[in-house]
Design an enzyme around this catalytic site. Sequence first.
Site, PDB file in Angstrom:
ATOM      1  N   HIS A 205      -0.790   0.619   6.798  1.00 15.98           N
ATOM      2  CA  HIS A 205       0.525   0.042   7.092  1.00 15.98           C
ATOM      3  C   HIS A 205       1.399   0.885   8.011  1.00 15.98           C
ATOM      4  CE1 HIS A 205       1.903   2.765   3.865  1.00 15.98           C
ATOM      5  NE2 HIS A 205       3.092   2.644   4.401  1.00 15.98           N
TER       6      HIS A 205
HETATM    7  C1  UD1 Z   1       8.470   1.151   4.659  1.00 17.39           C
HETATM    8  C2  UD1 Z   1       8.833   2.598   4.896  1.00 17.39           C
HETATM    9  C3  UD1 Z   1       7.569   3.460   4.817  1.00 17.39           C
HETATM   10  C4  UD1 Z   1       6.791   3.217   3.540  1.00 17.39           C
HETATM   11  C5  UD1 Z   1       6.539   1.730   3.358  1.00 17.39           C
HETATM   12  C6  UD1 Z   1       5.921   1.489   2.006  1.00 17.39           C
HETATM   13  C7  UD1 Z   1      10.725   3.045   6.407  1.00 17.39           C
HETATM   14  C8  UD1 Z   1      11.121   3.442   7.769  1.00 17.39           C
HETATM   15  N1  UD1 Z   1       9.420   2.807   6.207  1.00 17.39           N
HETATM   16  O1  UD1 Z   1       7.652   0.731   5.732  1.00 17.39           O
HETATM   17  O2  UD1 Z   1       7.937   4.822   4.859  1.00 17.39           O
HETATM   18  O3  UD1 Z   1       5.581   3.892   3.614  1.00 17.39           O
HETATM   19  O4  UD1 Z   1       7.792   1.021   3.414  1.00 17.39           O
HETATM   20  O5  UD1 Z   1       5.263   0.276   1.939  1.00 17.39           O
HETATM   21  O6  UD1 Z   1      11.558   2.951   5.540  1.00 17.39           O
HETATM   22  N2  UD1 Z   1       8.000  -7.248   4.988  1.00 17.39           N
HETATM   23  C9  UD1 Z   1       7.828  -8.447   4.339  1.00 17.39           C
HETATM   24  N3  UD1 Z   1       8.092  -8.476   3.003  1.00 17.39           N
HETATM   25  C10 UD1 Z   1       8.530  -7.406   2.303  1.00 17.39           C
HETATM   26  C11 UD1 Z   1       8.711  -6.201   2.990  1.00 17.39           C
HETATM   27  C12 UD1 Z   1       8.443  -6.138   4.331  1.00 17.39           C
HETATM   28  O7  UD1 Z   1       7.439  -9.455   4.923  1.00 17.39           O
HETATM   29  O8  UD1 Z   1       8.757  -7.522   1.081  1.00 17.39           O
HETATM   30  C13 UD1 Z   1       7.666  -7.199   6.423  1.00 17.39           C
HETATM   31  C14 UD1 Z   1       8.811  -7.455   7.335  1.00 17.39           C
HETATM   32  O9  UD1 Z   1       8.386  -8.320   8.346  1.00 17.39           O
HETATM   33  C15 UD1 Z   1       9.111  -6.116   7.976  1.00 17.39           C
HETATM   34  C16 UD1 Z   1       7.805  -5.334   7.836  1.00 17.39           C
HETATM   35  O10 UD1 Z   1       7.145  -5.912   6.711  1.00 17.39           O
HETATM   36  O11 UD1 Z   1       9.472  -6.230   9.300  1.00 17.39           O
HETATM   37  C17 UD1 Z   1       8.035  -3.867   7.603  1.00 17.39           C
HETATM   38  O12 UD1 Z   1       8.888  -3.621   6.497  1.00 17.39           O
HETATM   39  P1  UD1 Z   1       9.847  -2.319   6.477  1.00 17.39           P
HETATM   40  O13 UD1 Z   1      10.437  -2.177   5.131  1.00 17.39           O
HETATM   41  O14 UD1 Z   1      10.764  -2.344   7.641  1.00 17.39           O
HETATM   42  O15 UD1 Z   1       8.857  -1.131   6.742  1.00 17.39           O
HETATM   43  P2  UD1 Z   1       7.463  -0.782   6.087  1.00 17.39           P
HETATM   44  O16 UD1 Z   1       6.435  -0.842   7.143  1.00 17.39           O
HETATM   45  O17 UD1 Z   1       7.272  -1.606   4.861  1.00 17.39           O
HETATM   46  N1  UDP Z   2       0.263  -0.043  -3.919  1.00 22.09           N
HETATM   47  C1  UDP Z   2       0.152  -1.179  -4.710  1.00 22.09           C
HETATM   48  N2  UDP Z   2      -0.411  -2.312  -4.169  1.00 22.09           N
HETATM   49  C2  UDP Z   2      -0.871  -2.346  -2.894  1.00 22.09           C
HETATM   50  C3  UDP Z   2      -0.762  -1.171  -2.097  1.00 22.09           C
HETATM   51  C4  UDP Z   2      -0.170  -0.039  -2.638  1.00 22.09           C
HETATM   52  O1  UDP Z   2       0.533  -1.176  -5.876  1.00 22.09           O
HETATM   53  O2  UDP Z   2      -1.360  -3.413  -2.468  1.00 22.09           O
HETATM   54  C5  UDP Z   2       0.911   1.139  -4.502  1.00 22.09           C
HETATM   55  C6  UDP Z   2       0.111   2.410  -4.419  1.00 22.09           C
HETATM   56  O3  UDP Z   2      -0.818   2.493  -5.474  1.00 22.09           O
HETATM   57  C7  UDP Z   2       1.221   3.452  -4.499  1.00 22.09           C
HETATM   58  C8  UDP Z   2       2.335   2.811  -3.700  1.00 22.09           C
HETATM   59  O4  UDP Z   2       2.083   1.407  -3.763  1.00 22.09           O
HETATM   60  O5  UDP Z   2       1.659   3.624  -5.832  1.00 22.09           O
HETATM   61  C9  UDP Z   2       2.271   3.318  -2.293  1.00 22.09           C
HETATM   62  O6  UDP Z   2       3.007   2.508  -1.456  1.00 22.09           O
HETATM   63  P1  UDP Z   2       2.738   2.400   0.123  1.00 22.09           P
HETATM   64  O7  UDP Z   2       1.330   2.739   0.434  1.00 22.09           O
HETATM   65  O8  UDP Z   2       3.250   1.082   0.521  1.00 22.09           O
HETATM   66  O9  UDP Z   2       3.756   3.497   0.697  1.00 22.09           O
HETATM   67  P2  UDP Z   2       3.672   5.064   1.013  1.00 22.09           P
HETATM   68  O10 UDP Z   2       3.229   5.767  -0.212  1.00 22.09           O
HETATM   69  O11 UDP Z   2       2.771   5.250   2.186  1.00 22.09           O
HETATM   70  O12 UDP Z   2       5.073   5.388   1.390  1.00 22.09           O
END
Ligand code: UD1
Ligand code: UDP
Length: 353
Positions: A205
């Site tokens: 991601h």
């Molecule tokens: C965010 C965090 C990242 C973390 C990740 C965990 C920042 C800058 N990044 O990244 O550090 O590792 O979360 O998963 O804060 N979206 C949906 N539904 C949701 C959430 C997101 O559709 O419930 C889509 C949206 O189109 C959005 C994209 O995912 O544009 C990214 O979501 P965003 O929260 O901006 O950043 P992440 O890539 O999730």
């Molecule tokens: N996770 C989850 N379901 C998924 C992917 C990740 O429950 O489909 C959990 C994972 O086990 C961990 C947390 O989400 O506890 C990590 O989140 P993510 O990888 O989105 O973010 P990061 O740790 O890179 O910030």
Amino acid sequence: MKVVTVVGARPQFVKAAPVSRALRARRHEELLVHTGQHFDDLMSKVFFEELALPAPDVDLGVGSGPHGRQTGAMLAGVEEVLLARRPDVVLVYGDTNSTLAGALAAVKLGLPLAHVEAGLRSFNRAMPEEHNRVLTDHCADLLLCPTRTAVEHLAREGLTRGVHLVGDVMLDAVLAHVARARARPASPADALGLGPKGYLLATVHRPYNTDDPAALRRILEALEAVGEPVVLPVHPRTRARLAGLEGLRLERVRLIDPVGYLDMLRLLDGCRLVLTDSGGVQKEAYFLGVPCVTLRPETEWVETVEAGWNVLAGDDPARIVALARGFAPSGERPATFGDGRAADAVVAALEGA
Ligand code: UD1
Ligand code: UDP
């Protein structure tokens, strides 16, 4: 003690759950603010339910958007809550935009700020998380570090006051829930006809792996080329980018919706090896003794690499394939992330401040 906790993204629900439990056990008053950064049920609600995290007291509903707008909207929303509640401490987790918004809102009102997962550094300033971490650490009054390395990073930046080595709250979460995950009647792998150790698990991601179509294609084609079934729960960011990849043929890579925490632990526990660019998943793999190939050029979780359980592959297809087939850690997994009681140590540090 009156605590306002600010969370918003999937990993923060996992990290906040054990601390919230410990705070409430000690009869502290916690107000849980959800920024709304993650909002889909499979990215948010399922974690509150499975981890017994109380429903948010306030949901700011900010949602997605460009970094400035998203962070700004959260800052305004959190500030309003803090003005109304005037807590003794504001508690933030990790390195997302929700973390930074909570931190800025607190310091601008002169409220004490505590940062769980302080001191992490990737030294890659192209990552939004690196800015969020550095800025939050330099705002925080209490810096709650998961590892000794994190404490050392802070010292190198002149941060020595209010620093506590507490251990990693994600280990608390794994220890609290892994038995329940194992006891579930079925794993998402079963539905795909895949038995224990009969598949690899992958998550992707990071923007540098997903927003560049060539990088995303390289990674997915490499996963396909490994020659074993790969279960890949797809993050919404990645799902959106996949739509633009034409002509990609995936047969062994099985794309599924994001899974809840218990299904994720179950998938991790049952896989032969994990390939991931997630921070949290690298650690969970280590906790569960699962070999990890990290789809990044660097990691904050250097201890997992030093112990020989994690290896960096970046997005290099040849390296990904070779490591997925051949990486086989052996030996000890030192307890560098603490003893699974980090949440109690966090609460003790808050009480002592
Ligand atoms: C965010 C965090 C990242 C973390 C990740 C965990 C920042 C800058 N990044 O990244 O550090 O590792 O979360 O998963 O804060 N979206 C949906 N539904 C949701 C959430 C997101 O559709 O419930 C889509 C949206 O189109 C959005 C994209 O995912 O544009 C990214 O979501 P965003 O929260 O901006 O950043 P992440 O890539 O999730
Ligand atoms: N996770 C989850 N379901 C998924 C992917 C990740 O429950 O489909 C959990 C994972 O086990 C961990 C947390 O989400 O506890 C990590 O989140 P993510 O990888 O989105 O973010 P990061 O740790 O890179 O910030």
